[in-house]
Write a protein that holds these residues in place. Structure first.
Motif, PDB file in Angstrom:
ATOM      1  N   GLY A 250     -14.593  -5.265   3.800  1.00 15.69           N
ATOM      2  CA  GLY A 250     -15.010  -4.470   2.572  1.00 15.69           C
ATOM      3  C   GLY A 250     -14.778  -3.156   2.508  1.00 15.69           C
ATOM      4  N   ARG A 251     -14.887  -2.610   3.519  1.00  9.13           N
ATOM      5  CA  ARG A 251     -15.154  -1.065   3.464  1.00  9.13           C
ATOM      6  C   ARG A 251     -13.654  -0.085   3.358  1.00  9.13           C
ATOM      7  NH1 ARG A 251     -18.726  -0.460   8.948  1.00  9.13           N
ATOM      8  NH2 ARG A 251     -20.434  -2.432   8.077  1.00  9.13           N
ATOM      9  N   VAL A 252     -12.495  -0.596   2.815  1.00  7.86           N
ATOM     10  CA  VAL A 252     -11.920   0.036   2.907  1.00  7.86           C
ATOM     11  C   VAL A 252     -11.267   1.417   1.685  1.00  7.86           C
ATOM     12  CG1 VAL A 252     -10.236  -2.104   3.637  1.00  7.86           C
ATOM     13  CG2 VAL A 252     -10.278  -1.607   0.907  1.00  7.86           C
ATOM     14  N   SER A 253     -10.342   1.588   1.395  1.00  5.59           N
ATOM     15  CA  SER A 253      -9.946   2.865   0.728  1.00  5.59           C
ATOM     16  C   SER A 253      -9.284   2.431  -0.814  1.00  5.59           C
ATOM     17  CB  SER A 253      -9.027   4.016   1.416  1.00  5.59           C
ATOM     18  OG  SER A 253      -7.531   3.816   1.295  1.00  5.59           O
ATOM     19  N   HIS A 254      -9.007   1.002  -0.720  1.00  8.44           N
ATOM     20  CA  HIS A 254      -8.732   0.356  -0.974  1.00  8.44           C
ATOM     21  C   HIS A 254      -7.005   0.913  -1.379  1.00  8.44           C
ATOM     22  CE1 HIS A 254     -11.219  -2.441  -2.108  1.00  8.44           C
ATOM     23  NE2 HIS A 254     -12.170  -1.383  -1.937  1.00  8.44           N
ATOM     24  N   ASN A 255      -6.287   2.487  -1.300  1.00  3.65           N
ATOM     25  CA  ASN A 255      -4.649   3.389  -1.538  1.00  3.65           C
ATOM     26  C   ASN A 255      -4.477   1.862  -1.530  1.00  3.65           C
ATOM     27  OD1 ASN A 255      -3.737   4.291  -2.097  1.00  3.65           O
ATOM     28  ND2 ASN A 255      -3.712   6.260  -0.376  1.00  3.65           N
ATOM     29  N   CYS A 256      -3.388   1.301  -1.437  1.00  3.60           N
ATOM     30  CA  CYS A 256      -2.173   0.318  -0.646  1.00  3.60           C
ATOM     31  C   CYS A 256      -1.036   0.627  -1.039  1.00  3.60           C
ATOM     32  CB  CYS A 256      -2.836  -1.506  -1.035  1.00  3.60           C
ATOM     33  SG  CYS A 256      -4.276  -2.031  -1.175  1.00  3.60           S
ATOM     34  N   HIS A 257      -0.435   0.304   0.408  1.00  3.13           N
ATOM     35  CA  HIS A 257       1.452   0.963   0.108  1.00  3.13           C
ATOM     36  C   HIS A 257       1.911   0.451  -1.248  1.00  3.13           C
ATOM     37  CE1 HIS A 257       1.896  -2.499   2.343  1.00  3.13           C
ATOM     38  NE2 HIS A 257       3.536  -2.337   1.524  1.00  3.13           N
ATOM     39  N   THR A 258       1.430  -0.598  -1.649  1.00  4.45           N
ATOM     40  CA  THR A 258       2.241  -1.386  -2.777  1.00  4.45           C
ATOM     41  C   THR A 258       1.559  -0.783  -4.005  1.00  4.45           C
ATOM     42  OG1 THR A 258       0.712  -3.217  -2.734  1.00  4.45           O
ATOM     43  CG2 THR A 258       2.935  -3.723  -1.050  1.00  4.45           C
TER      44      THR A 258
ATOM     45  N   GLU B 232      10.773 -10.157  -9.978  1.00  7.33           N
ATOM     46  CA  GLU B 232      10.931  -8.808  -9.572  1.00  7.33           C
ATOM     47  C   GLU B 232       9.968  -8.192  -8.894  1.00  7.33           C
ATOM     48  OE1 GLU B 232      13.202  -4.460 -10.660  1.00  7.33           O
ATOM     49  OE2 GLU B 232      13.207  -6.163 -12.131  1.00  7.33           O
ATOM     50  N   VAL B 233       8.594  -8.671  -9.220  1.00  4.54           N
ATOM     51  CA  VAL B 233       7.226  -8.057  -9.347  1.00  4.54           C
ATOM     52  C   VAL B 233       7.456  -8.791  -8.324  1.00  4.54           C
ATOM     53  CG1 VAL B 233       5.398  -8.561  -9.409  1.00  4.54           C
ATOM     54  CG2 VAL B 233       6.383  -6.853 -11.056  1.00  4.54           C
ATOM     55  N   ILE B 234       7.419 -10.762  -7.736  1.00  8.52           N
ATOM     56  CA  ILE B 234       6.744 -10.636  -6.795  1.00  8.52           C
ATOM     57  C   ILE B 234       8.378 -10.294  -5.174  1.00  8.52           C
ATOM     58  CG2 ILE B 234       7.879 -13.338  -5.601  1.00  8.52           C
ATOM     59  CD1 ILE B 234       7.291 -14.758  -8.553  1.00  8.52           C
ATOM     60  N   LEU B 235       9.861 -10.317  -5.936  1.00  6.30           N
ATOM     61  CA  LEU B 235      10.666  -9.693  -4.891  1.00  6.30           C
ATOM     62  C   LEU B 235      10.329  -8.576  -4.430  1.00  6.30           C
ATOM     63  CD1 LEU B 235      13.524 -11.469  -5.599  1.00  6.30           C
ATOM     64  CD2 LEU B 235      12.324 -12.341  -3.518  1.00  6.30           C
ATOM     65  N   LYS B 236       9.560  -7.521  -4.851  1.00 10.15           N
ATOM     66  CA  LYS B 236       9.352  -6.317  -4.331  1.00 10.15           C
ATOM     67  C   LYS B 236       7.997  -5.933  -3.779  1.00 10.15           C
ATOM     68  CE  LYS B 236      11.135  -3.274  -8.208  1.00 10.15           C
ATOM     69  NZ  LYS B 236      10.387  -2.218  -9.594  1.00 10.15           N
ATOM     70  N   LEU B 237       7.423  -7.326  -3.544  1.00  9.92           N
ATOM     71  CA  LEU B 237       5.716  -7.523  -3.229  1.00  9.92           C
ATOM     72  C   LEU B 237       6.891  -7.162  -1.683  1.00  9.92           C
ATOM     73  CD1 LEU B 237       3.413  -8.364  -5.443  1.00  9.92           C
ATOM     74  CD2 LEU B 237       3.572  -5.820  -4.425  1.00  9.92           C
ATOM     75  N   LEU B 238       6.985  -8.812  -1.372  1.00  6.32           N
ATOM     76  CA  LEU B 238       7.578  -9.373  -1.035  1.00  6.32           C
ATOM     77  C   LEU B 238       8.690  -8.264   0.470  1.00  6.32           C
ATOM     78  CD1 LEU B 238       8.589 -12.667  -1.784  1.00  6.32           C
ATOM     79  CD2 LEU B 238       6.751 -12.485  -0.408  1.00  6.32           C
ATOM     80  N   VAL B 239       9.029  -7.531  -0.174  1.00  6.60           N
ATOM     81  CA  VAL B 239      10.301  -6.442   0.677  1.00  6.60           C
ATOM     82  C   VAL B 239       9.477  -5.709   0.907  1.00  6.60           C
ATOM     83  CG1 VAL B 239      12.017  -4.558   0.153  1.00  6.60           C
ATOM     84  CG2 VAL B 239      12.266  -7.156  -0.648  1.00  6.60           C
ATOM     85  N   ALA B 240       7.907  -5.176   0.130  1.00  4.17           N
ATOM     86  CA  ALA B 240       7.308  -4.038   0.688  1.00  4.17           C
ATOM     87  C   ALA B 240       6.639  -4.208   2.124  1.00  4.17           C
ATOM     88  CB  ALA B 240       6.133  -3.478  -0.163  1.00  4.17           C
ATOM     89  N   TRP B 241       6.321  -5.271   2.312  1.00  6.15           N
ATOM     90  CA  TRP B 241       5.517  -5.924   3.303  1.00  6.15           C
ATOM     91  C   TRP B 241       6.482  -6.051   4.344  1.00  6.15           C
ATOM     92  CZ3 TRP B 241       0.764  -5.203   4.148  1.00  6.15           C
ATOM     93  CH2 TRP B 241       0.313  -5.060   3.118  1.00  6.15           C
ATOM     94  N   ARG B 242       7.456  -6.477   4.371  1.00  7.45           N
ATOM     95  CA  ARG B 242       8.448  -6.590   5.397  1.00  7.45           C
ATOM     96  C   ARG B 242       8.243  -5.721   6.374  1.00  7.45           C
ATOM     97  NH1 ARG B 242      14.232  -5.671   3.923  1.00  7.45           N
ATOM     98  NH2 ARG B 242      13.342  -3.260   3.883  1.00  7.45           N
ATOM     99  N   ASP B 243       8.302  -4.526   6.951  1.00  6.52           N
ATOM    100  CA  ASP B 243       8.236  -3.509   7.814  1.00  6.52           C
ATOM    101  C   ASP B 243       6.476  -3.214   8.644  1.00  6.52           C
ATOM    102  OD1 ASP B 243      10.386  -3.161   7.726  1.00  6.52           O
ATOM    103  OD2 ASP B 243      10.931  -1.310   6.708  1.00  6.52           O
ATOM    104  N   PRO B 244       5.655  -3.046   7.312  1.00  9.58           N
ATOM    105  CA  PRO B 244       3.784  -2.946   7.681  1.00  9.58           C
ATOM    106  C   PRO B 244       4.030  -4.402   8.535  1.00  9.58           C
ATOM    107  CG  PRO B 244       4.178  -2.397   5.091  1.00  9.58           C
ATOM    108  CD  PRO B 244       6.109  -2.868   5.213  1.00  9.58           C
ATOM    109  N   LEU B 245       4.357  -5.645   8.289  1.00  9.29           N
ATOM    110  CA  LEU B 245       4.110  -6.805   8.894  1.00  9.29           C
ATOM    111  C   LEU B 245       4.295  -6.747  10.348  1.00  9.29           C
ATOM    112  CD1 LEU B 245       3.511  -9.691   6.022  1.00  9.29           C
ATOM    113  CD2 LEU B 245       1.863  -8.191   7.108  1.00  9.29           C
TER     114      LEU B 245
END
Length: 160
Positions: free
Chosen positions: A12-20, A42-55
């Protein structure tokens, strides 16, 4: 979160500043239902691709931290693999929808990471693990809801 967070109240104590945050997503179920299938896909795929490297890097961090056990490292790898498999599955659905004429074939390279990420932002590298997990949970919920909406629009006879 159970596998990675030493105390329960950290999420709950996060900055809420997500890379996505720069990926424009529909706000609320009603808005998601209003946008075209192509845009929602397209939105679904963009979100999925955006998590590839961070995860993947999150898994690498978990494997190197001694305070986390091997189970946590395996769980982070499982998260990374699941996102990868889901992206591949959504790409196959896109190809099938194009073949059936449900969406326009002019969408072209919708499923390729290069087409989805205008700039390979590495903002996620500046995030701590708590923020990263918060953002992943937030985006996972969005993806889940968008996939349900997409399914109902493609195959409405499945009780939607």
């Amino acid at each position: 979160e159970l596998y990675f967070l030493p105390s329960k109240n950290q999420i709950g104590r996060v900055s809420h500043n997500c890379h996505t945050s720069t990926i424009l997503t529909p706000n609320g179920k009603e808005n998601a239902q209003r946008i075209a299938r192509e845009e929602l896909t397209e939105v679904i795929l963009k979100l999925l691709v955006a998590w590839r490297d961070p995860l993947w890097h999150f898994h690498q961090d978990m494997a190197q931290h001694h305070e986390f056990n091997n189970f946590s490292s395996n769980k982070s790898l499982e998260m990374s693999d699941m996102v990868h498999e889901l992206r591949k599955g959504v790409q196959k659905v896109v190809e099938k929808m194009q073949m059936l004429g449900i969406i326009s074939p002019s969408i072209g390279n919708l499923g390729t990471p290069e087409a989805l990420l205008a700039s390979d932002s590495a903002e996620w590298r500046l995030m701590n693990d708590y923020d990263l997990l918060y953002c992943f949970r937030r985006d996972s919920n969005k993806i889940q809801h968008y996939l349900k909406i997409l399914k109902c629009r493609i195959v409405p006879e499945h009780g939607c």
